[in-house]
Design a protein around this motif. Sequence first.
Motif, PDB file in Angstrom:
ATOM      1  N   TYR A 155       0.863  -1.197   0.000  1.00  0.00           N
ATOM      2  CA  TYR A 155       0.000   0.000   0.000  1.00  0.00           C
ATOM      3  C   TYR A 155       0.894   1.240   0.000  1.00  0.00           C
ATOM      4  O   TYR A 155       1.893   1.306   0.719  1.00  0.00           O
ATOM      5  N   GLU A 156       0.529   2.242  -0.801  1.00  0.00           N
ATOM      6  CA  GLU A 156       1.354   3.446  -0.948  1.00  0.00           C
ATOM      7  C   GLU A 156       0.817   4.593  -0.093  1.00  0.00           C
ATOM      8  O   GLU A 156      -0.363   4.939  -0.183  1.00  0.00           O
ATOM      9  N   PHE A 157       1.683   5.165   0.729  1.00  0.00           N
ATOM     10  CA  PHE A 157       1.366   6.387   1.468  1.00  0.00           C
ATOM     11  C   PHE A 157       2.190   7.523   0.874  1.00  0.00           C
ATOM     12  O   PHE A 157       3.406   7.378   0.676  1.00  0.00           O
ATOM     13  N   THR A 158       1.541   8.644   0.589  1.00  0.00           N
ATOM     14  CA  THR A 158       2.196   9.775  -0.059  1.00  0.00           C
ATOM     15  C   THR A 158       2.012  11.035   0.761  1.00  0.00           C
ATOM     16  O   THR A 158       0.889  11.360   1.177  1.00  0.00           O
ATOM     17  N   VAL A 159       3.108  11.747   0.992  1.00  0.00           N
ATOM     18  CA  VAL A 159       3.060  13.005   1.742  1.00  0.00           C
ATOM     19  C   VAL A 159       2.157  13.994   1.011  1.00  0.00           C
ATOM     20  O   VAL A 159       2.277  14.183  -0.205  1.00  0.00           O
ATOM     21  N   GLY A 160       1.243  14.624   1.757  1.00  0.00           N
ATOM     22  CA  GLY A 160       0.326  15.608   1.183  1.00  0.00           C
ATOM     23  C   GLY A 160      -1.022  15.040   0.805  1.00  0.00           C
ATOM     24  O   GLY A 160      -1.968  15.795   0.543  1.00  0.00           O
ATOM     25  N   GLU A 161      -1.150  13.705   0.756  1.00  0.00           N
ATOM     26  CA  GLU A 161      -2.415  13.090   0.372  1.00  0.00           C
ATOM     27  C   GLU A 161      -3.243  12.723   1.602  1.00  0.00           C
ATOM     28  O   GLU A 161      -2.707  12.396   2.658  1.00  0.00           O
ATOM     29  N   THR A 162      -4.561  12.778   1.443  1.00  0.00           N
ATOM     30  CA  THR A 162      -5.491  12.456   2.524  1.00  0.00           C
ATOM     31  C   THR A 162      -5.973  11.021   2.384  1.00  0.00           C
ATOM     32  O   THR A 162      -6.304  10.564   1.286  1.00  0.00           O
ATOM     33  N   GLU A 163      -5.981  10.299   3.495  1.00  0.00           N
ATOM     34  CA  GLU A 163      -6.377   8.897   3.518  1.00  0.00           C
ATOM     35  C   GLU A 163      -7.585   8.710   4.435  1.00  0.00           C
ATOM     36  O   GLU A 163      -7.768   9.450   5.401  1.00  0.00           O
ATOM     37  N   GLU A 164      -8.401   7.706   4.131  1.00  0.00           N
ATOM     38  CA  GLU A 164      -9.533   7.349   4.978  1.00  0.00           C
ATOM     39  C   GLU A 164      -9.463   5.868   5.307  1.00  0.00           C
ATOM     40  O   GLU A 164      -9.346   5.034   4.418  1.00  0.00           O
ATOM     41  N   PHE A 165      -9.517   5.546   6.603  1.00  0.00           N
ATOM     42  CA  PHE A 165      -9.571   4.170   7.075  1.00  0.00           C
ATOM     43  C   PHE A 165     -10.651   4.081   8.148  1.00  0.00           C
ATOM     44  O   PHE A 165     -10.429   4.480   9.291  1.00  0.00           O
ATOM     45  N   GLY A 166     -11.818   3.598   7.780  1.00  0.00           N
ATOM     46  CA  GLY A 166     -12.924   3.541   8.723  1.00  0.00           C
ATOM     47  C   GLY A 166     -13.313   4.939   9.177  1.00  0.00           C
ATOM     48  O   GLY A 166     -13.623   5.809   8.351  1.00  0.00           O
ATOM     49  N   ASP A 167     -13.265   5.167  10.487  1.00  0.00           N
ATOM     50  CA  ASP A 167     -13.607   6.482  11.037  1.00  0.00           C
ATOM     51  C   ASP A 167     -12.437   7.460  10.996  1.00  0.00           C
ATOM     52  O   ASP A 167     -12.603   8.640  11.321  1.00  0.00           O
ATOM     53  N   GLU A 168     -11.260   6.966  10.640  1.00  0.00           N
ATOM     54  CA  GLU A 168     -10.074   7.821  10.612  1.00  0.00           C
ATOM     55  C   GLU A 168      -9.910   8.468   9.244  1.00  0.00           C
ATOM     56  O   GLU A 168      -9.989   7.809   8.212  1.00  0.00           O
ATOM     57  N   GLU A 169      -9.713   9.775   9.252  1.00  0.00           N
ATOM     58  CA  GLU A 169      -9.370  10.517   8.034  1.00  0.00           C
ATOM     59  C   GLU A 169      -8.207  11.435   8.380  1.00  0.00           C
ATOM     60  O   GLU A 169      -8.293  12.224   9.331  1.00  0.00           O
ATOM     61  N   PHE A 170      -7.141  11.349   7.620  1.00  0.00           N
ATOM     62  CA  PHE A 170      -5.967  12.144   7.946  1.00  0.00           C
ATOM     63  C   PHE A 170      -5.180  12.475   6.695  1.00  0.00           C
ATOM     64  O   PHE A 170      -5.318  11.819   5.657  1.00  0.00           O
ATOM     65  N   THR A 171      -4.335  13.517   6.812  1.00  0.00           N
ATOM     66  CA  THR A 171      -3.431  13.915   5.740  1.00  0.00           C
ATOM     67  C   THR A 171      -2.007  13.583   6.157  1.00  0.00           C
ATOM     68  O   THR A 171      -1.577  13.925   7.261  1.00  0.00           O
ATOM     69  N   VAL A 172      -1.273  12.907   5.285  1.00  0.00           N
ATOM     70  CA  VAL A 172       0.105  12.508   5.578  1.00  0.00           C
ATOM     71  C   VAL A 172       1.010  13.733   5.522  1.00  0.00           C
ATOM     72  O   VAL A 172       1.020  14.467   4.534  1.00  0.00           O
ATOM     73  N   GLU A 173       1.785  13.958   6.598  1.00  0.00           N
ATOM     74  CA  GLU A 173       2.707  15.094   6.656  1.00  0.00           C
ATOM     75  C   GLU A 173       4.175  14.673   6.655  1.00  0.00           C
ATOM     76  O   GLU A 173       5.044  15.446   6.244  1.00  0.00           O
ATOM     77  N   GLY A 174       4.456  13.471   7.117  1.00  0.00           N
ATOM     78  CA  GLY A 174       5.840  13.004   7.147  1.00  0.00           C
ATOM     79  C   GLY A 174       5.889  11.495   7.290  1.00  0.00           C
ATOM     80  O   GLY A 174       4.965  10.878   7.827  1.00  0.00           O
ATOM     81  N   ILE A 175       6.960  10.890   6.789  1.00  0.00           N
ATOM     82  CA  ILE A 175       7.116   9.445   6.841  1.00  0.00           C
ATOM     83  C   ILE A 175       8.540   9.110   7.269  1.00  0.00           C
ATOM     84  O   ILE A 175       9.510   9.573   6.656  1.00  0.00           O
ATOM     85  N   HIS A 176       8.657   8.316   8.341  1.00  0.00           N
ATOM     86  CA  HIS A 176       9.967   7.853   8.788  1.00  0.00           C
ATOM     87  C   HIS A 176      10.182   6.453   8.225  1.00  0.00           C
ATOM     88  O   HIS A 176       9.378   5.547   8.440  1.00  0.00           O
ATOM     89  N   VAL A 177      11.267   6.265   7.471  1.00  0.00           N
ATOM     90  CA  VAL A 177      11.518   5.030   6.730  1.00  0.00           C
ATOM     91  C   VAL A 177      12.311   4.034   7.588  1.00  0.00           C
ATOM     92  O   VAL A 177      13.187   4.409   8.364  1.00  0.00           O
ATOM     93  N   ARG A 178      11.992   2.751   7.457  1.00  0.00           N
ATOM     94  CA  ARG A 178      12.683   1.692   8.183  1.00  0.00           C
ATOM     95  C   ARG A 178      14.139   1.564   7.752  1.00  0.00           C
ATOM     96  O   ARG A 178      14.494   1.858   6.612  1.00  0.00           O
ATOM     97  N   ASP A 179      14.958   1.036   8.662  1.00  0.00           N
ATOM     98  CA  ASP A 179      16.379   0.855   8.374  1.00  0.00           C
ATOM     99  C   ASP A 179      16.616  -0.167   7.268  1.00  0.00           C
ATOM    100  O   ASP A 179      17.592  -0.068   6.527  1.00  0.00           O
ATOM    101  N   ASP A 180      15.736  -1.179   7.154  1.00  0.00           N
ATOM    102  CA  ASP A 180      15.968  -2.228   6.156  1.00  0.00           C
ATOM    103  C   ASP A 180      15.357  -1.903   4.796  1.00  0.00           C
ATOM    104  O   ASP A 180      15.416  -2.716   3.878  1.00  0.00           O
ATOM    105  N   ALA A 181      14.751  -0.719   4.666  1.00  0.00           N
ATOM    106  CA  ALA A 181      14.166  -0.312   3.383  1.00  0.00           C
ATOM    107  C   ALA A 181      15.248   0.216   2.456  1.00  0.00           C
ATOM    108  O   ALA A 181      16.228   0.820   2.886  1.00  0.00           O
ATOM    109  N   THR A 182      15.077  -0.020   1.159  1.00  0.00           N
ATOM    110  CA  THR A 182      16.035   0.456   0.172  1.00  0.00           C
ATOM    111  C   THR A 182      15.315   1.299  -0.878  1.00  0.00           C
ATOM    112  O   THR A 182      14.099   1.186  -1.064  1.00  0.00           O
ATOM    113  N   GLY A 183      16.067   2.170  -1.557  1.00  0.00           N
ATOM    114  CA  GLY A 183      15.505   2.944  -2.650  1.00  0.00           C
ATOM    115  C   GLY A 183      15.002   4.318  -2.262  1.00  0.00           C
ATOM    116  O   GLY A 183      14.405   5.019  -3.090  1.00  0.00           O
ATOM    117  N   TYR A 184      15.222   4.725  -1.007  1.00  0.00           N
ATOM    118  CA  TYR A 184      14.778   6.047  -0.564  1.00  0.00           C
ATOM    119  C   TYR A 184      15.999   6.910  -0.262  1.00  0.00           C
ATOM    120  O   TYR A 184      16.984   6.435   0.303  1.00  0.00           O
TER     121      TYR A 184
END
Length: 217
Positions: A155-184
Amino acid sequence: MSDATPGERIGLPCPACSPDIETVHEVLKPGGHVTVRCTECDHVHKEALPDDTTLQRDVVVSQDGESFKAQVDVPEGEQLAVGEEFLLETEEAVVSARITSLETDEGRTEEAPVEDVGTIWSRAVGNVAVNVTMHPKDGRHDETESFKLQVPGDYEFTVGETEEFGDEEFTVEGIHVRDDATGYEHEKLDFDGDMVFAKDINRLYVRDESSTAWSAW
């Protein structure tokens, strides 16, 4: 693998939907070039499955705060590295996992030939729990709520985009990437348009768009 049988499930790259990462395939017709069907997109294609000498290795998979042990067959001569993904077949399910550490006689390392590896440490990435920190829409950061979202690993999360999950609605402002992730390029991404897959996220920072009733918490 040349003795694959009809109905058997094996991990292979799919030329239609996943040319770089293995997906689960069902063997339709055995032979020198087996006919297989990708279970992700139903693409049918033929693949040559050479006889590989494999080494059985212990693997520990962590998922949602728990872990389980299994064993996996790895081709002899394979070079293993943190961040690589593989399919693990168990009696209960086929699990997509990512290597987080390799245990050798010399201790933990990030890369090693399979011959030197005793245990492969990994985490499940097919479906993941994403840590979320949310602050109110009025901009206050001194009051936050933390929760987890269960989503597919791709699933893709993008900074600046608004997401809805059930009763939760939010806009992504920042993403902290895992140590084992590559390509960022950076460990923390906060520019509009920056995208991270759920399986690569250590924590998601968001602004609440669903309610202002923070005083009740």
